[in-house]
Design a protein around this motif. Sequence first.
Motif, PDB file in Angstrom:
ATOM      1  N   LEU A 205       0.833  -1.197   0.000  1.00  0.00           N
ATOM      2  CA  LEU A 205       0.000   0.000   0.000  1.00  0.00           C
ATOM      3  C   LEU A 205       0.871   1.253   0.000  1.00  0.00           C
ATOM      4  CD1 LEU A 205      -2.808   1.394   0.371  1.00  0.00           C
ATOM      5  CD2 LEU A 205      -2.353   1.274   2.839  1.00  0.00           C
ATOM      6  N   GLY A 206       1.884   1.257   0.849  1.00  0.00           N
ATOM      7  CA  GLY A 206       2.790   2.396   0.896  1.00  0.00           C
ATOM      8  C   GLY A 206       3.472   2.632  -0.433  1.00  0.00           C
ATOM      9  N   VAL A 207       3.879   1.557  -1.097  1.00  0.00           N
ATOM     10  CA  VAL A 207       4.525   1.667  -2.403  1.00  0.00           C
ATOM     11  C   VAL A 207       3.555   2.257  -3.428  1.00  0.00           C
ATOM     12  CG1 VAL A 207       5.498   0.346  -4.308  1.00  0.00           C
ATOM     13  CG2 VAL A 207       6.133  -0.209  -1.956  1.00  0.00           C
ATOM     14  N   ALA A 208       2.286   1.833  -3.390  1.00  0.00           N
ATOM     15  CA  ALA A 208       1.293   2.322  -4.350  1.00  0.00           C
ATOM     16  C   ALA A 208       1.044   3.815  -4.175  1.00  0.00           C
ATOM     17  CB  ALA A 208      -0.011   1.547  -4.191  1.00  0.00           C
TER      18      ALA A 208
ATOM     19  N   SER B  81      12.155  14.812  -3.059  1.00  0.00           N
ATOM     20  CA  SER B  81      12.567  13.492  -2.577  1.00  0.00           C
ATOM     21  C   SER B  81      11.469  12.950  -1.682  1.00  0.00           C
ATOM     22  CB  SER B  81      13.888  13.612  -1.794  1.00  0.00           C
ATOM     23  OG  SER B  81      14.223  12.356  -1.235  1.00  0.00           O
ATOM     24  N   ILE B  82      10.808  11.876  -2.142  1.00  0.00           N
ATOM     25  CA  ILE B  82       9.698  11.290  -1.389  1.00  0.00           C
ATOM     26  C   ILE B  82      10.100   9.883  -0.978  1.00  0.00           C
ATOM     27  CG2 ILE B  82       7.262  10.619  -1.461  1.00  0.00           C
ATOM     28  CD1 ILE B  82       6.931  12.787  -3.650  1.00  0.00           C
ATOM     29  N   GLN B  83      10.547   9.761   0.257  1.00  0.00           N
ATOM     30  CA  GLN B  83      11.065   8.484   0.735  1.00  0.00           C
ATOM     31  C   GLN B  83      10.266   7.911   1.899  1.00  0.00           C
ATOM     32  OE1 GLN B  83      13.495   6.719  -0.664  1.00  0.00           O
ATOM     33  NE2 GLN B  83      13.680   8.271  -2.264  1.00  0.00           N
ATOM     34  N   THR B  84       9.566   8.753   2.627  1.00  0.00           N
ATOM     35  CA  THR B  84       8.867   8.299   3.826  1.00  0.00           C
ATOM     36  C   THR B  84       7.414   8.742   3.789  1.00  0.00           C
ATOM     37  OG1 THR B  84       9.300  10.294   5.126  1.00  0.00           O
ATOM     38  CG2 THR B  84      11.019   8.580   5.124  1.00  0.00           C
ATOM     39  N   ILE B  85       6.627   8.184   4.705  1.00  0.00           N
ATOM     40  CA  ILE B  85       5.233   8.608   4.853  1.00  0.00           C
ATOM     41  C   ILE B  85       5.171  10.091   5.187  1.00  0.00           C
ATOM     42  CG2 ILE B  85       3.143   8.294   6.235  1.00  0.00           C
ATOM     43  CD1 ILE B  85       4.017   5.354   6.578  1.00  0.00           C
TER      44      ILE B  85
ATOM     45  N   GLU C 105      -1.710   7.661   9.914  1.00  0.00           N
ATOM     46  CA  GLU C 105      -2.224   7.364  11.254  1.00  0.00           C
ATOM     47  C   GLU C 105      -2.027   5.887  11.601  1.00  0.00           C
ATOM     48  OE1 GLU C 105      -4.179   7.802  15.009  1.00  0.00           O
ATOM     49  OE2 GLU C 105      -2.864   8.949  13.710  1.00  0.00           O
ATOM     50  N   LEU C 106      -2.213   4.999  10.641  1.00  0.00           N
ATOM     51  CA  LEU C 106      -1.942   3.583  10.897  1.00  0.00           C
ATOM     52  C   LEU C 106      -0.485   3.388  11.299  1.00  0.00           C
ATOM     53  CD1 LEU C 106      -3.854   1.856   7.939  1.00  0.00           C
ATOM     54  CD2 LEU C 106      -4.558   1.952  10.346  1.00  0.00           C
ATOM     55  N   SER C 107       0.411   4.051  10.588  1.00  0.00           N
ATOM     56  CA  SER C 107       1.837   3.944  10.886  1.00  0.00           C
ATOM     57  C   SER C 107       2.142   4.452  12.294  1.00  0.00           C
ATOM     58  CB  SER C 107       2.638   4.731   9.849  1.00  0.00           C
ATOM     59  OG  SER C 107       4.018   4.614  10.083  1.00  0.00           O
ATOM     60  N   ARG C 108       1.495   5.559  12.670  1.00  0.00           N
ATOM     61  CA  ARG C 108       1.709   6.113  14.016  1.00  0.00           C
ATOM     62  C   ARG C 108       1.248   5.122  15.089  1.00  0.00           C
ATOM     63  NH1 ARG C 108      -0.723   8.756  18.154  1.00  0.00           N
ATOM     64  NH2 ARG C 108      -2.804   8.455  17.245  1.00  0.00           N
TER      65      ARG C 108
ATOM     66  N   GLY D  80      10.048   3.335   6.407  1.00  0.00           N
ATOM     67  CA  GLY D  80       8.997   3.531   7.392  1.00  0.00           C
ATOM     68  C   GLY D  80       7.842   2.575   7.234  1.00  0.00           C
ATOM     69  N   VAL D  81       7.861   1.745   6.185  1.00  0.00           N
ATOM     70  CA  VAL D  81       6.824   0.728   5.998  1.00  0.00           C
ATOM     71  C   VAL D  81       7.507  -0.621   5.909  1.00  0.00           C
ATOM     72  CG1 VAL D  81       5.077  -0.202   4.455  1.00  0.00           C
ATOM     73  CG2 VAL D  81       5.207   2.254   4.834  1.00  0.00           C
ATOM     74  N   GLU D  82       7.139  -1.523   6.807  1.00  0.00           N
ATOM     75  CA  GLU D  82       7.716  -2.856   6.795  1.00  0.00           C
ATOM     76  C   GLU D  82       6.595  -3.875   6.587  1.00  0.00           C
ATOM     77  OE1 GLU D  82      10.416  -3.670  10.087  1.00  0.00           O
ATOM     78  OE2 GLU D  82      10.312  -1.541  10.541  1.00  0.00           O
ATOM     79  N   ASN D  83       6.934  -4.964   5.931  1.00  0.00           N
ATOM     80  CA  ASN D  83       5.987  -6.066   5.795  1.00  0.00           C
ATOM     81  C   ASN D  83       6.251  -7.066   6.894  1.00  0.00           C
ATOM     82  OD1 ASN D  83       4.482  -5.413   3.412  1.00  0.00           O
ATOM     83  ND2 ASN D  83       6.399  -5.668   2.298  1.00  0.00           N
TER      84      ASN D  83
END
Length: 251
Positions: free
Chosen positions: A66-69, A86-90, A119-122, A241-244
């Motif tokens: 989802l983060g990748v999309a 530069s867009i690397q993080t949420i 918010e999910l990440s937080r 910042g997004v892990e599976n």
Amino acid sequence: RREDPVTPLLNQWTYQSMVHELLGIHNGRVDLRGVPGIRKDLEEVVLSPDLDAFFKDHMYSNFGDLGVAIKAYVEEYDRKTQGNHSIQTIEDMQRFVESYPEFRKLSGSVSKHVAIMSELSRLIDERALMEVSELEQELAVVQDHAGSLRKVKEKLKNPLLTHHDRLRLVLLYALRYELATRNGNRELIDIMHHVGVDDDLLGLIEVITKFAGAQVRGWDIFGNRNILNMLKSHVTRGLKGVENVYTQHEP
């Protein structure tokens, strides 16, 4: 549920499931009013596959995909507007969306999903859900009584965990090691008392073993199945910042 009491006790990592579990979806709406710094126009958002093409395409995507999309969508807009961000993080995505009102108008749907994912990440960080989920998966598929008991005892003392997250770990332990010679339920209950879990919740340990314990299930859910066939290989793809998380258990 008597035949498979394990699956409902595991944290889920697909988009729709995470929103249901961590934020709640009521009549197709998600209430974000309690989210720190949320914009007025995003305090309540609609999540419907009939009205939202992005949600329809990604409601069953795992959190990493989802983060990748979303990252790809934001980067595509940046290219079209000849930007050079530069867009690397949420957090980068949030700043980008906030900085370009025209982007918000053009793609309000994705702006909404950036807010939800942020918010999910937080919440994942705040409640240490990656660590909790990893232990849940181990309890579901790995037979190691001494190691599991030690890890659960350690995790229960983590102040980041909610009482419900603690309870799910104990319920998973109680189901897997119900018939173990040196069952550690009493030790875990003592720790739960010490961290303030009330007796009503702790009573569910006895309830679940009576309802779906080894003596009443029609098959051995914790039998010697081939764990390699149960592993799902998820690789983080380019979004910091997004892990599976591990998703070893299969219903």
